[in-house]
Scaffold this active site. Structure first.
Site, PDB file in Angstrom:
ATOM      1  N   HIS A  46      41.272  37.889  35.543  1.00 35.37           N
ATOM      2  CA  HIS A  46      40.025  37.300  36.023  1.00 35.37           C
ATOM      3  C   HIS A  46      38.913  37.628  35.029  1.00 35.37           C
ATOM      4  O   HIS A  46      38.971  38.641  34.326  1.00 35.37           O
ATOM      5  CB  HIS A  46      39.659  37.857  37.394  1.00 35.37           C
ATOM      6  CG  HIS A  46      40.525  37.360  38.505  1.00 35.37           C
ATOM      7  ND1 HIS A  46      40.154  37.468  39.825  1.00 35.37           N
ATOM      8  CD2 HIS A  46      41.739  36.759  38.507  1.00 35.37           C
ATOM      9  CE1 HIS A  46      41.099  36.960  40.590  1.00 35.37           C
ATOM     10  NE2 HIS A  46      42.080  36.522  39.811  1.00 35.37           N
ATOM     11  N   GLU A  48      35.959  38.872  35.338  1.00 34.49           N
ATOM     12  CA  GLU A  48      35.323  40.182  35.481  1.00 34.49           C
ATOM     13  C   GLU A  48      36.188  41.294  34.894  1.00 34.49           C
ATOM     14  O   GLU A  48      35.683  42.191  34.221  1.00 34.49           O
ATOM     15  CB  GLU A  48      35.040  40.484  36.965  1.00 34.49           C
ATOM     16  CG  GLU A  48      34.119  39.490  37.639  1.00 34.49           C
ATOM     17  CD  GLU A  48      34.847  38.349  38.337  1.00 34.49           C
ATOM     18  OE1 GLU A  48      34.305  37.845  39.333  1.00 34.49           O
ATOM     19  OE2 GLU A  48      35.959  37.952  37.895  1.00 34.49           O
ATOM     20  N   CYS A  76      36.060  38.677  43.726  1.00 35.45           N
ATOM     21  CA  CYS A  76      37.116  38.828  44.727  1.00 35.45           C
ATOM     22  C   CYS A  76      37.358  40.321  44.975  1.00 35.45           C
ATOM     23  O   CYS A  76      36.743  41.175  44.326  1.00 35.45           O
ATOM     24  CB  CYS A  76      38.395  38.162  44.230  1.00 35.45           C
ATOM     25  SG  CYS A  76      39.187  39.027  42.847  1.00 35.45           S
ATOM     26  N   CYS A  79      38.488  42.256  41.759  1.00 34.46           N
ATOM     27  CA  CYS A  79      37.402  42.453  40.796  1.00 34.46           C
ATOM     28  C   CYS A  79      36.339  43.403  41.344  1.00 34.46           C
ATOM     29  O   CYS A  79      35.820  44.240  40.605  1.00 34.46           O
ATOM     30  CB  CYS A  79      36.805  41.116  40.409  1.00 34.46           C
ATOM     31  SG  CYS A  79      37.970  40.092  39.472  1.00 34.46           S
TER      32      CYS A  79
END
Length: 142
Positions: A46, A48, A76, A79
């Protein structure tokens, strides 16, 4: 947030869900990431997480207590957990994520009373532009 939007555009150009993130320390970008799940065949890739990895390498420490993360969407659970472990000072994000957001939309991982780290949070920054990029991507896929 403009830099995070540019990173999200890179994800879009690669056929990934257009999410971008940057880590800033002392006014300088030390980490930049965009979704690379498909490209890297990695469920943890992801934006992040990638930005945090780059920031840790740049700063030379897994703790980023003097840093802020700017993301185009509400993080999410994975993260958000990574932000807690990094001990970030502040999170700034664009659009809320009503399906998977772990700041306030679906659950509250950040600043949860049972966790040992609290950070400043600011949501809604350039939210319209961030949401439009995502909506455009998903519209095109339908």
């Amino acid at each position: 947030m403009e830099e995070a939007l540019r990173a999200a555009q890179r994800a879009l150009d690669a056929g990934e869900v257009p999410v971008g993130a940057v880590v800033v320390c002392d006014g300088k970008i030390v980490g930049r990431g965009w979704n690379r799940n498909l490209t890297d065949s990695d469920p943890t890739a992801h934006a992040e997480v990638i930005a945090l990895r780059e920031a840790g390498a740049t700063v030379g420490n897994h703790r980023l207590g003097d840093c802020e993360l700017f993301a185009t969407i509400e993080p999410c659970a994975m993260c958000a957990g990574a932000l807690v472990h990094a001990r970030l000072k502040r999170l700034v994000y664009g659009a809320d994520d009503p399906k998977a957001g772990a700041v306030h939309s679906v659950m509250q991982v950040l600043n949860h009373p049972g966790l040992n780290h609290q950070m400043e949070i600011r949501g809604g920054v350039l939210a319209g532009r961030c949401a439009e990029l995502l909506q455009e991507f998903f519209r095109a896929r339908r």
